[in-house]
Design an enzyme around this catalytic site. Structure first.
Site, PDB file in Angstrom:
ATOM      1  N   ASP A 251       9.407  -6.892  -0.395  1.00  0.00           N
ATOM      2  CA  ASP A 251       7.992  -6.677  -0.634  1.00  0.00           C
ATOM      3  C   ASP A 251       7.631  -7.126  -2.052  1.00  0.00           C
ATOM      4  O   ASP A 251       8.467  -7.116  -2.966  1.00  0.00           O
ATOM      5  CB  ASP A 251       7.623  -5.201  -0.464  1.00  0.00           C
ATOM      6  CG  ASP A 251       7.724  -4.752   0.987  1.00  0.00           C
ATOM      7  OD1 ASP A 251       7.690  -5.626   1.881  1.00  0.00           O
ATOM      8  OD2 ASP A 251       7.831  -3.531   1.235  1.00  0.00           O
ATOM      9  N   TYR A 317      19.159  -0.489  -0.212  1.00  0.00           N
ATOM     10  CA  TYR A 317      17.951  -0.190  -0.984  1.00  0.00           C
ATOM     11  C   TYR A 317      18.158   1.052  -1.847  1.00  0.00           C
ATOM     12  O   TYR A 317      18.905   1.961  -1.494  1.00  0.00           O
ATOM     13  CB  TYR A 317      16.759   0.088  -0.063  1.00  0.00           C
ATOM     14  CG  TYR A 317      16.428  -1.004   0.920  1.00  0.00           C
ATOM     15  CD1 TYR A 317      15.459  -1.961   0.631  1.00  0.00           C
ATOM     16  CD2 TYR A 317      17.068  -1.071   2.158  1.00  0.00           C
ATOM     17  CE1 TYR A 317      15.142  -2.959   1.545  1.00  0.00           C
ATOM     18  CE2 TYR A 317      16.752  -2.069   3.076  1.00  0.00           C
ATOM     19  CZ  TYR A 317      15.790  -3.004   2.763  1.00  0.00           C
ATOM     20  OH  TYR A 317      15.476  -3.982   3.679  1.00  0.00           O
ATOM     21  N   TYR A 389      12.754  -1.210   8.721  1.00  0.00           N
ATOM     22  CA  TYR A 389      11.628  -0.933   7.824  1.00  0.00           C
ATOM     23  C   TYR A 389      11.907   0.382   7.105  1.00  0.00           C
ATOM     24  O   TYR A 389      11.715   1.469   7.653  1.00  0.00           O
ATOM     25  CB  TYR A 389      10.321  -0.845   8.608  1.00  0.00           C
ATOM     26  CG  TYR A 389       9.861  -2.152   9.211  1.00  0.00           C
ATOM     27  CD1 TYR A 389       9.396  -3.185   8.406  1.00  0.00           C
ATOM     28  CD2 TYR A 389       9.885  -2.350  10.588  1.00  0.00           C
ATOM     29  CE1 TYR A 389       8.964  -4.382   8.956  1.00  0.00           C
ATOM     30  CE2 TYR A 389       9.454  -3.553  11.149  1.00  0.00           C
ATOM     31  CZ  TYR A 389       8.992  -4.562  10.326  1.00  0.00           C
ATOM     32  OH  TYR A 389       8.561  -5.748  10.871  1.00  0.00           O
TER      33      TYR A 389
END
Length: 440
Positions: A251, A317, A389
């Site tokens: 992103d 992440y 996601y």
């Protein structure tokens, strides 16, 4: 019928040069050029008939003399390729229609099968090609050569000029990994959706004025990873254009840290192919000025573009999470334990539904851990299957992702900062030596 009888009928359709004669019998014996094969047949026929040996005096009506110009064509190709750096090449030929017709007529007149031997084009490619290899000290490559020389053969052309050779220069490729060290930088250029990248909009008087949405730049963001990395590569390889290909993208508001994300920079029309990747890496990092940096730079094959785009990859992440209400350490641990190793169902998120097809995906959470940094704040680390996601894994996205951290806690949760730490192949590394090239 014997081969000499067949050769005799071809000769009787003369004048036919040795190369065109031998080409009719190219499938007989090996290790000979068609010129050698044709000369041997002409001698053998003269011996069998006890006739004087005579070379054809007039110009060959089949190839109209082009079979005698292999050396000249090869030199012209070498001259046309001067200034281009290449390790592999290929030669192609546009055969004049009249020569193609003559080949058919010769075989018909001699009573030979239509596909006897080989075509003029095949011989021309091979004979000129091997001479080009010797002149340029490079290797032929029939799959994906660095350069392709296309010969426009015209028997009416007395002198062969470089204009008779079309040079196609294939792209060069550099593989690496990038880290994005500042937020609000997209991976690639992001044209303004209001003005379509023109930087202009219609004014009230019917004229044009700078687009208010992008300030007249034509782009939503001033910089991108692409703009921070490609210019030094294009300059080092003296190319016309440089394109950026990434293994997915993070992103805009996310950082890309630790081991970085695989990418390939494609340079079109490069005049230089062999570059010092260590020096180039330093140049890119200096040019990016701390906003991004690259590692593991290596020259790559064209297949690496598809590899970075298609290879199944997992992602790791780190994220900051804010809760709408107080959360206890035991509750967080219990929720994370429930998500650890589970498979979640995710409908296309609301935030990307306008640009992606709506469908339900199942993705696996390989590992998840975290710590509370306050009653309403936590730091999480997630390793998940590609395509997971993770923001929606935390928020639940109004029930579009199940299970979710918010759903298990019974408390609203939102990712406030996201960093990508690793993008690694699920079953094999991106940097397979098969897809890399050694610098010369």
């Amino acid at each position: 019928m014997t081969i000499l009888a067949d050769a005799r009928r071809v000769i009787e359709n003369g004048p036919v040069c040795e190369a065109c004669l031998g080409r009719c019998f190219a499938d007989r014996s090996f290790g000979l050029t068609n010129r050698e094969r044709g000369s041997a047949l002409r001698v053998a026929v003269a011996l069998e008939d006890d006739d004087p040996y005579e070379e054809p005096g007039a110009e060959c009506w089949v190839c109209e003399g082009e079979s005698r110009r292999f050396d000249a064509w090869a030199q012209t190709v070498a001259d046309a390729l001067e200034g281009w750096s290449f390790d592999t090449y290929q030669v192609g030929t546009r055969t004049p229609p009249l020569v193609e017709e003559n080949e058919v007529l010769l075989r018909e007149s001699a009573g030979l099968p239509e596909d006897a031997g080989e075509l003029f084009k095949s011989e021309f490619n091979r004979e000129v090609g091997k001479r080009v290899g010797r002149l340029t000290d490079t290797e032929v490559d029939f799959e994906r050569p660095d350069v392709l020389a296309l010969l426009n053969v015209d028997p009416e052309r007395e002198e062969i000029s470089e204009h008779a050779v079309e040079v196609q220069v294939n792209s060069a490729f550099v593989y690496g990994r990038y880290r994005k060290l500042e937020r609000d930088i997209p991976q690639t250029e992001w044209p303004c959706r209001e003005c379509g990248g023109s930087g202009k909009q219609l004014a009230s008087d019917g004229g044009e004025e700078p687009c208010e949405y992008c300030g007249g730049s034509g782009y939503l963001y001033d910089e991108s990873v692409e703009e921070l990395t490609t210019p030094p590569v294009r300059e080092a390889m003296d190319g016309e254009e440089a394109l950026f290909h990434g293994a997915g993208r993070e992103d805009v508001d996310a950082l890309m840290l630790d081991t970085g994300r695989p990418f390939v920079i494609e340079v079109k029309q490069p005049r230089v192919r062999s570059v010092d990747t260590d020096a180039l890496e330093a140049e890119i990092n200096e040019f990016a000025d701390g906003k991004a940096e690259v590692t593991d730079l290596a020259l790559a094959t064209h297949e690496m573009v598809e590899r970075v785009k298609e290879l199944d990859a997992s992602k790791t992440y780190r994220m900051d999470v804010a809760f709408d209400d107080d959360v206890t350490e035991p509750a967080l641990e219990e929720a994370l334990a429930e998500l650890d190793g589970t498979t979640v169902e995710q409908d296309t998120p609301n935030r990307v539904d306008h640009r992606r097809a709506s469908k339900t995906r199942t993705r696996t959470v390989y590992d998840i851990s975290g710590d509370l940094e306050g009653p309403r704040r936590a730091e999480l680390r997630i390793h998940g299957e590609g395509g997971l996601y993770v923001k929606e894994l935390v928020s639940g996205d109004e029930g579009r992702t199940t299970p979710s951290l918010a759903g298990l806690l019974g408390v609203g949760a939102e990712v406030t900062a996201l960093d990508v730490l690793a993008v690694e192949g699920e079953d094999e590394p991106f940097a397979d030596p098969e897809y890399l090239r050694e610098a010369i």
